[in-house]
Design an enzyme around this catalytic site. Structure first.
Site, PDB file in Angstrom:
ATOM      1  N   CYS A  16     -54.204  14.065   1.994  1.00 14.13           N
ATOM      2  CA  CYS A  16     -54.867  13.178   3.329  1.00 14.13           C
ATOM      3  C   CYS A  16     -55.711  13.939   4.271  1.00 14.13           C
ATOM      4  CB  CYS A  16     -53.984  12.294   3.871  1.00 14.13           C
ATOM      5  SG  CYS A  16     -52.577  13.319   4.460  1.00 14.13           S
ATOM      6  N   GLU A  67     -49.368   6.319   7.976  1.00 17.77           N
ATOM      7  CA  GLU A  67     -50.208   7.501   7.726  1.00 17.77           C
ATOM      8  C   GLU A  67     -50.905   7.427   6.533  1.00 17.77           C
ATOM      9  OE1 GLU A  67     -51.985  10.405   6.197  1.00 17.77           O
ATOM     10  OE2 GLU A  67     -49.813  11.309   5.873  1.00 17.77           O
TER      11      GLU A  67
END
Length: 460
Positions: free
Chosen positions: A269, A235
């Protein structure tokens, strides 16, 4: 190949630095090679026992871990705030979300692990072994729990290489498992530097690795995992679009856009980083959004009146300030904000960039701070084109009341996740992950559980 870790150097201390004041906090000794070896073997031995436990034993432990998070919410939250600067109220919410995740897997795990029957065959889920997690500082509990809760449910064991700046949070996570009655090798925090990760991945006691972090870190871990032929979930970065169309509720959209950009001081993010607004409502949205961004209060993260705290470190603030210079050199204009605030701490004002050239490499920058990029789109085609023009594809948020537009966005936005008329957020039950340079694989939900399990087919 099994590697034996042996001490061959002087091992330094990790010392946390409070980004709100610059004052040093608690120190933690980096593990020696001998200590790493002990923890690796403990994980290996514990897995041999834990894999044989029944589902009721695992889910009961998850429930008790959730109770430990509940009982220690304030202490855990204060540790996160002191180590990486997030507001105390957001740190409390993060700890509560972790408890929610443990309970989710405790309550829904049995259904996720149901065998699947086919003509002449059955597919069953089985644990794989010790999984290494390399995790960042921005959500020092939640990022880890996204891997930790399903790992325990699966019958695997976990080893955490946490960011150097949040070793107190890493130690606390291990403490929660032990306090809940988990075996000592079920989840272990490894206080080590990044230069030990390759050797850990190569060790045959580690069966897989998951990383949340930068593109560079992801490439290094993926390369090491590839050499060892081991499963990896990544990720990575994101530059999420936040698209506003004429039918949107502009008040709701502008309010959500401010929160989406400055939550965690912009260090997420899945923060909305690029606001892409239809020309017909651009001016109206800009007025509301800019007023909201200018009203953001950066202050003491322990103070409930603060909308955001400092950035995680002086170095992180310097990185963002350097990025802003690159944007301006490329022709973008910083309308306001984006300044280092005077006094102690890594504080920075929220701001807005406009006139960002979409054909310049600077447009591919992920701004990990409270600065929004604002774009004007003539129609839905241009909005989707701007959204997809970057190499990232983690999340997105679209605002429209038009069913046809919604369908277009759901089909054509290149991202692993899309939120409609709401801010994107993670949740224990919803698969989380991206495409393109935002990584591969999924966390959370049943898919996150299955990433590190062996789907075994039984014939006959």
């Amino acid at each position: 190949m099994r590697l034996l870790f042996v001490p061959n150097e002087e091992y330094p201390m990790f010392t946390s630095i409070d980004p709100a004041t610059g004052a040093p906090g608690q120190s933690y000794a980096e593990l020696t090679g001998a200590e790493i070896e002990i923890k690796l073997q403990r994980a290996h031995d514990t897995f041999r026992e834990w894999r044989l436990t029944d589902l009721a034993t695992r889910t009961a432990l998850l429930e008790r871990i959730a109770e430990q998070f509940d009982a220690n919410t304030q202490r855990l939250a204060e540790t996160a705030t002191r180590e990486m600067g997030k507001t105390l109220k957001s740190a409390i919410a993060e700890v509560q979300k972790c408890a929610q995740a443990f309970r989710h897997y405790a309550q829904e795990g049995a259904a996720m692990l149901e065998p699947r029957s086919f003509p002449g065959a059955t597919a069953t889920w089985h644990p794989m072994g010790p999984v290494l997690a390399v995790m960042p500082w921005n959500f020092p509990y939640w990022q880890v729990v996204r891997f930790m809760a399903p790992t325990i449910l699966a019958g695997n064991v976990g080893l955490l290489k946490h960011a150097s700046s949040v070793q107190g949070c890493g130690a606390a996570l291990e403490e929660m498992v032990i306090a809940a009655g988990g075996p000592a090798g079920l989840f272990q925090n490894l206080a080590i530097k990044s230069d030990k990760v390759d050797a850990l991945i190569a060790d045959d006691r580690i069966v897989a690795v998951t990383l949340t972090g930068s593109e560079g870190a992801g490439m290094k871990v993926a390369e090491a995992a590839g050499r060892a032929l081991k499963k990896v979930v990544l990720e990575l970065g994101g530059s999420d679009p936040f698209i506003v169309m004429p039918s949107a509720d502009l008040d709701a959209a502008a309010k959500a856009a401010v929160t989406a950009r400055v939550q965690n001081t912009g260090q997420s993010c899945i923060c909305a980083k690029r606001m892409i607004v239809h020309a017909d409502v651009y001016d109206a949205f800009f007025e509301k959004f800019s007023a909201g961004m200018q009203a953001v209060v950066a202050g003491d993260p322990m103070d409930a009146a603060s909308d955001m705290g400092p950035l995680s470190s002086e170095e992180q603030r310097a990185t963002v300030l350097g990025q802003l210079k690159l944007f301006e050199q490329a022709g973008a204009k910083l309308l306001f904000g984006g300044e280092a605030l005077p006094g102690k701490g890594a504080y920075m004002s929220a701001g807005i960039l406009v006139d960002v050239p979409t054909d310049h490499e600077v447009a591919n920058e992920e701004l990990f701070g409270p600065i929004a990029m604002l774009f004007k789109a003539a129609d839905i085609d241009e909005a989707i084109g701007i959204a997809n023009a970057v190499p990232f594809g983690l999340g997105s948020s679209v605002w429209t009341q038009d069913a046809d537009e919604r369908a277009r966005f759901e089909r054509d936005i290149e991202a692993g996740m899309i939120a409609v008329n709401k801010m994107l957020a993670s949740a224990p039950e919803a698969p989380f992950g991206g495409v393109k340079r935002s990584g591969h694989g999924r966390e959370l939900g049943p898919y996150g559980l299955h990433e590190f399990m062996n789907l075994k087919t039984v014939l006959g």
